[in-house]
Structure formats: structure tokens, C-alpha cells
Scaffold this active site. Structure first.
Site, PDB file in Angstrom:
ATOM      1  N   ILE A  60       0.836  -1.200   0.000  1.00 40.16           N
ATOM      2  CA  ILE A  60       0.000   0.000   0.000  1.00 40.16           C
ATOM      3  C   ILE A  60       0.878   1.261   0.000  1.00 40.16           C
ATOM      4  O   ILE A  60       0.573   2.243  -0.671  1.00 40.16           O
ATOM      5  CB  ILE A  60      -0.920  -0.014   1.242  1.00 40.16           C
ATOM      6  N   TYR A  72      -1.277  -8.267  16.622  1.00 46.70           N
ATOM      7  CA  TYR A  72      -1.493  -7.334  15.503  1.00 46.70           C
ATOM      8  C   TYR A  72      -2.730  -6.471  15.775  1.00 46.70           C
ATOM      9  O   TYR A  72      -2.677  -5.243  15.656  1.00 46.70           O
ATOM     10  CB  TYR A  72      -1.655  -8.123  14.205  1.00 46.70           C
ATOM     11  N   SER A  80      -6.457  -0.698  11.004  1.00 45.85           N
ATOM     12  CA  SER A  80      -7.094  -1.800  10.304  1.00 45.85           C
ATOM     13  C   SER A  80      -8.441  -2.026  10.956  1.00 45.85           C
ATOM     14  O   SER A  80      -8.632  -1.679  12.125  1.00 45.85           O
ATOM     15  CB  SER A  80      -6.257  -3.066  10.445  1.00 45.85           C
ATOM     16  N   LYS A 119      -3.001  -2.397  16.242  1.00 42.67           N
ATOM     17  CA  LYS A 119      -3.836  -1.572  15.368  1.00 42.67           C
ATOM     18  C   LYS A 119      -4.827  -0.742  16.177  1.00 42.67           C
ATOM     19  O   LYS A 119      -5.168   0.374  15.801  1.00 42.67           O
ATOM     20  CB  LYS A 119      -4.548  -2.461  14.339  1.00 42.67           C
TER      21      LYS A 119
HETATM   22  N1  LIG Z   1      -2.944  -5.575   3.484  1.00 47.31           N
HETATM   23  C1  LIG Z   1      -4.053  -5.435   4.169  1.00 47.31           C
HETATM   24  O1  LIG Z   1      -5.057  -6.103   3.889  1.00 47.31           O
HETATM   25  C2  LIG Z   1      -4.151  -4.465   5.307  1.00 47.31           C
HETATM   26  C3  LIG Z   1      -5.365  -4.373   6.003  1.00 47.31           C
HETATM   27  C4  LIG Z   1      -5.472  -3.478   7.039  1.00 47.31           C
HETATM   28  C5  LIG Z   1      -4.386  -2.671   7.383  1.00 47.31           C
HETATM   29  N2  LIG Z   1      -3.199  -2.777   6.698  1.00 47.31           N
HETATM   30  C6  LIG Z   1      -2.084  -1.916   7.108  1.00 47.31           C
HETATM   31  O2  LIG Z   1      -1.529  -1.281   5.977  1.00 47.31           O
HETATM   32  C7  LIG Z   1      -0.158  -0.960   6.239  1.00 47.31           C
HETATM   33  C8  LIG Z   1       0.698  -1.356   5.035  1.00 47.31           C
HETATM   34  O3  LIG Z   1       0.700  -2.759   4.938  1.00 47.31           O
HETATM   35  P1  LIG Z   1       0.812  -3.590   3.576  1.00 47.31           P
HETATM   36  O4  LIG Z   1      -0.400  -4.429   3.503  1.00 47.31           O
HETATM   37  O5  LIG Z   1       1.162  -2.706   2.449  1.00 47.31           O
HETATM   38  O6  LIG Z   1       2.009  -4.585   3.977  1.00 47.31           O
HETATM   39  P2  LIG Z   1       3.441  -4.910   3.302  1.00 47.31           P
HETATM   40  O7  LIG Z   1       3.272  -5.121   1.836  1.00 47.31           O
HETATM   41  O8  LIG Z   1       3.981  -6.026   4.113  1.00 47.31           O
HETATM   42  O9  LIG Z   1       4.265  -3.587   3.561  1.00 47.31           O
HETATM   43  C9  LIG Z   1       4.649  -3.223   4.862  1.00 47.31           C
HETATM   44  C10 LIG Z   1       5.789  -2.238   4.828  1.00 47.31           C
HETATM   45  O10 LIG Z   1       6.211  -1.992   6.181  1.00 47.31           O
HETATM   46  C11 LIG Z   1       7.626  -2.089   6.223  1.00 47.31           C
HETATM   47  N3  LIG Z   1       8.167  -2.422   7.545  1.00 47.31           N
HETATM   48  C12 LIG Z   1       7.953  -3.544   8.270  1.00 47.31           C
HETATM   49  N4  LIG Z   1       8.691  -3.502   9.386  1.00 47.31           N
HETATM   50  C13 LIG Z   1       9.390  -2.349   9.367  1.00 47.31           C
HETATM   51  C14 LIG Z   1      10.350  -1.747  10.233  1.00 47.31           C
HETATM   52  N5  LIG Z   1      10.775  -2.356  11.351  1.00 47.31           N
HETATM   53  N6  LIG Z   1      10.862  -0.541   9.898  1.00 47.31           N
HETATM   54  C15 LIG Z   1      10.477   0.068   8.776  1.00 47.31           C
HETATM   55  N7  LIG Z   1       9.590  -0.447   7.910  1.00 47.31           N
HETATM   56  C16 LIG Z   1       9.055  -1.642   8.203  1.00 47.31           C
HETATM   57  C17 LIG Z   1       7.963  -3.158   5.207  1.00 47.31           C
HETATM   58  O11 LIG Z   1       9.340  -3.088   4.858  1.00 47.31           O
HETATM   59  P3  LIG Z   1      10.130  -4.396   4.295  1.00 47.31           P
HETATM   60  O12 LIG Z   1       9.670  -4.592   2.896  1.00 47.31           O
HETATM   61  O13 LIG Z   1      11.559  -4.028   4.418  1.00 47.31           O
HETATM   62  O14 LIG Z   1       9.750  -5.538   5.190  1.00 47.31           O
HETATM   63  C18 LIG Z   1       7.030  -2.759   4.081  1.00 47.31           C
HETATM   64  O15 LIG Z   1       7.584  -1.694   3.355  1.00 47.31           O
HETATM   65  C19 LIG Z   1       0.215  -1.687   7.527  1.00 47.31           C
HETATM   66  O16 LIG Z   1       0.225  -0.747   8.581  1.00 47.31           O
HETATM   67  C20 LIG Z   1      -0.927  -2.671   7.723  1.00 47.31           C
HETATM   68  O17 LIG Z   1      -1.138  -2.951   9.083  1.00 47.31           O
HETATM   69  C21 LIG Z   1      -3.073  -3.662   5.666  1.00 47.31           C
END
Ligand SMILES: NC(=O)c1ccc[n+]([C@@H]2O[C@H](COP(=O)([O-])OP(=O)(O)OC[C@H]3O[C@@H](n4cnc5c(N)ncnc54)[C@H](OP(=O)(O)O)[C@@H]3O)[C@@H](O)[C@H]2O)c1
Ligand SMILES: *[C@@H]1O[C@H](CO)[C@@H](O)[C@H](O)[C@H]1NC(C)=O
Length: 319
Positions: free
Chosen positions: A49, A203, A171, A207
Site C-alpha cells: 500500500i 497485531y 485496520s 492496530k
Molecule cells: N494488506 C491489508 O489487507 C491491510 C489491512 C489493514 C491494514 N493494513 C495496514 O496497511 C499498512 C501497510 O501494509 P501492507 O499491507 O502494504 O504490507 P506490506 O506489503 O507487508 O508492507 C509493509 C511495509 O512496512 C515495512 N516495515 C515492516 N517492518 C518495518 C520496520 N521495522 N521498519 C520500517 N519499515 C518496516 C515493510 O518493509 P520491508 O519490505 O523491508 O519488510 C514494508 O515496506 C500496515 O500498517 C498494515 O497494518 C493492511
């Protein structure tokens, strides 16, 4: 046999339509606001995202800083974003949210080298097992505490901008979260024990912190030109489930192919909160599908939000 088959198809379609209109609903950010001359920080902007959000903001002319922990991944993302948008103003700055020292280091570098900040997007997040460098449960430490400290250290710079915003990814899972302050003090996490299913609990708890943080931050920002919003992006096909076990994957992967939003669709509510004109009176609120939504009582509990803020300050060494 035939009536049975017809009934089956009708029920199946009914369930599909219901899910597509609720959990898997989508919406589009229709704001045409430009971002020329503005600076944005996106944590975890190298994939998912965050990357989709960064791409759209770069397209609109923003100076975009990808605050990421992995230089190689960030540089690849920057190459992709610049190719897609024609922008030449996307930068990498190292940020590991699992280390309070690294968060301080990031803020120091940013404040020294960048003169303005218009938009902070607290996007990074993970579902995993383990502890941060400072010994906190990893989801609490990265999803909440690292972002808490980051935001606090950047607030003065945000206040200097004519109109600035803090957008924090939460979330819908925050509804199932709990805040156990006693566990936080004794165990440096919001709960005890961690096996398989428990990191999903952790998690949800983290959130809930993201929603409460936004609720309290809005109060503290009254009288300034900074506003803040929390976002449920929808259910999005990203790398977020990379740490779940194999048997969980067997369930997640087919469902995700059928229903989940792609990252571009998943970035729309973040973009809405970042760009939409006139939402300032809704500072502190929760958004889904480019619209404000009411949250359950525990996500807007004034006393818990304030206590979480005070404890977080203590844990970060800010008070
Ligand atoms: N996907 C869903 O369905 C969903 C639903 C509700 C909420 N969300 C929220 O949306 C947000 C984005 O998630 P996403 O779905 O896009 O997940 P994602 O594809 O796993 O991306 C997560 C990002 O966070 C980074 N990250 C993780 N640990 C970190 C750290 N210690 N320091 C700095 N960066 C770090 C990751 O870096 P690396 O690549 O280096 O690991 C990656 O760039 C999150 O807050 C998640 O909780 C997602
Ligand atoms: C907020 O912005 C308005 C208009 O741009 C300005 O007049 C005012 O001084 C700003 N307030 C603060 C507290 O910076």
C-alpha cells in the site's frame, strides 16, 4: 437436483455480492489536489500500500521520502516509481521502526536536511513474531511505538507547514484488539505468550493503538494547522501475510486472488485522507472506503487514549 443447484448458485452469488459490498468494498479518491512544492514521508513505502501511495503522490508533484529499513528494496521501489511517474524527486532515508535509536536517527537526519514537512504517512506495519531492538513485542514496537516516537519528533516541523496532515494506517482488526497496560509494563507487550494465532492478537492490539493514537493526537493538535486521520485500507493483496504459516497460506492465497484489493485500490483511502480538501473538521477520525466511519467505543475512549499516550512517552524516553 436442479432446484438444489440453483439454490446453491443463488446463495453463493449472494454471499459474494454481500462480501464485495462490505469487507471487500472499494472506493476511489476523487480529489484532484496537487502536491507540487510539498514534502511527504511514507514509512514502509517500498512495497504494498505504501508504494502505491508513494506513486500517486509523486505523480502529483510531491517530494516523496521513502522511510524504509532496507536500502536495496527502497532503491528498487524508487526506480519503479520514477519510471512510472516521471518524477525525479523520490528519496530514500533509512528508518527501522524496530529500533527507537534508529527512529531518532531518522528524525535527526530529516530535520537537518529537509526544510518542510506537509504530510507524514505512518504506513509501515507487520504481522510477525519476535521482539524489537528495545525488547518490545514486535507489532506493538513497530506498528505503534516507533510511529509514535517518529510523529512526536516531527511535530514541530509539521506545525510550521501551512496545512499539514498525519495519516496513520490502522485496520478494521483494531476492533478485536485489547490494551492491557499491566502486561505492557511487565512484559513490554500488550499481552502475554506468543504462539501461532497469538501474533494475530498482537497485531489487532497494535492496530487499536494506531486508532487511539490518532484520537489523542487530534486533541493535542487543536489550534494548530495540523490534522490527523486513521485509515483502514480495505483487505489488500500485499506482503503483509509473508510471515504466516504454510497452512494459513493455503487458505489466504486463494481467497486473496478472488476478493482482495490490489495495492493501488488499497491506497485510495490513504490518498483521500492525504489529499481531500475540507476534511479538517474530521481530524482524529477513522476512514474506510474514502469516507469517515464511526468506531467502536474502545477505539475512541478518551481515558485509554490519554493513558496510552502517556505510557508511550515514557517508553520512548520523551517524558
Ligand atoms: N494488506 C491489508 O489487507 C491491510 C489491512 C489493514 C491494514 N493494513 C495496514 O496497511 C499498512 C501497510 O501494509 P501492507 O499491507 O502494504 O504490507 P506490506 O506489503 O507487508 O508492507 C509493509 C511495509 O512496512 C515495512 N516495515 C515492516 N517492518 C518495518 C520496520 N521495522 N521498519 C520500517 N519499515 C518496516 C515493510 O518493509 P520491508 O519490505 O523491508 O519488510 C514494508 O515496506 C500496515 O500498517 C498494515 O497494518 C493492511
Ligand atoms: C494556520 O493557517 C492560517 C491560514 O493559513 C494562518 O493564518 C494561521 O496563523 C495558522 N495558525 C497557526 C497556529 O499556525
Amino acid at each position: 437436483m436442479l432446484p438444489f443447484a440453483i439454490a446453491f448458485v443463488v446463495v453463493f452469488l449472494g454471499v459474494y455480492v454481500f462480501l464485495m459490498e462490505t469487507v471487500f468494498k472499494r472506493a476511489e479518491c476523487k480529489s484532484s489536489a496537487g502536491m507540487a512544492g510539498k514534502t511527504v514521508i511514507i514509512t514502509g513505502g517500498n512495497t504494498g500500500i505504501g508504494k502505491a501511495t508513494a506513486t500517486e503522490l509523486a505523480k502529483r508533484g510531491a517530494r516523496v521520502i521513502l522511510a524504509c529499513r532496507n536500502k536495496h528494496k527502497a532503491e528498487q521501489a524508487i526506480a519503479d516509481i520514477e519510471r512510472e511517474t516521471g518524477s525525479t524527486d523520490v528519496q530514500y532515508m533509512h528508518l527501522d521502526l524496530a529500533s527507537l535509536q534508529a527512529v531518532r536517527c531518522f528524525a535527526q537526519t530529516f530535520l537537518k536536511t529537509e526544510s518542510r514537512l506537509d504530510l507524514l504517512i505512518n504506513n509501515a506495519g507487520l504481522v510477525a513474531d519476535g521482539r524489537t531492538e528495545d525488547g518490545f513485542g514486535i507489532e506493538f514496537g513497530v506498528n505503534h511505538l516507533g510511529h509514535f516516537l517518529l510523529t512526536c519528533l516531527l511535530l514541530d516541523r509539521l506545525k510550521e507547514a501551512p496545512q499539514s496532515r498525519v495519516v496513520t494506517l490502522t485496520s478494521m482488526a483494531h476492533r478485536w484488539g485489547k490494551i492491557d497496560f499491566d502486561a505492557l509494563v511487565t512484559n513490554k507487550d500488550l499481552g502475554e505468550g506468543r504462539y501461532s494465532w497469538q501474533f494475530f492478537n498482537a497485531y489487532c492490539n497494535s492496530k487499536l493503538c494506531n486508532s487511539l493514537f490518532t484520537h489523542e493526537l487530534a486533541k493535542r493538535l487543536r489550534g494548530t494547522n495540523v490534522t490527523c486521520y486513521s485509515v483502514h485500507p480495505g483487505v489488500v493483496r500485499t506482503e503483509l501475510s509473508r510471515h504466516v504459516s504454510l497452512w494459513q497460506m493455503v487458505i489466504v492465497v486463494p481467497i486473496s486472488r478472488l476478493f482482495f484489493l490490489d495495492p493501488k485500490a488499497g491506497a485510495q483511502t490513504t490518498l483521500y485522507c492525504a489529499l481531500q480538501e475540507g476534511i479538517e473538521p474530521l481530524s482524529g477520525r477513522y476512514f474506510f472506503c474514502c469516507a469517515v466511519e464511526d468506531v467502536c467505543a474502545q477505539a475512541k475512549d478518551d481515558a485509554v487514549a490519554k493513558k496510552l499516550w502517556d505510557i508511550s512517552e515514557g517508553l520512548c524516553g520523551l517524558s
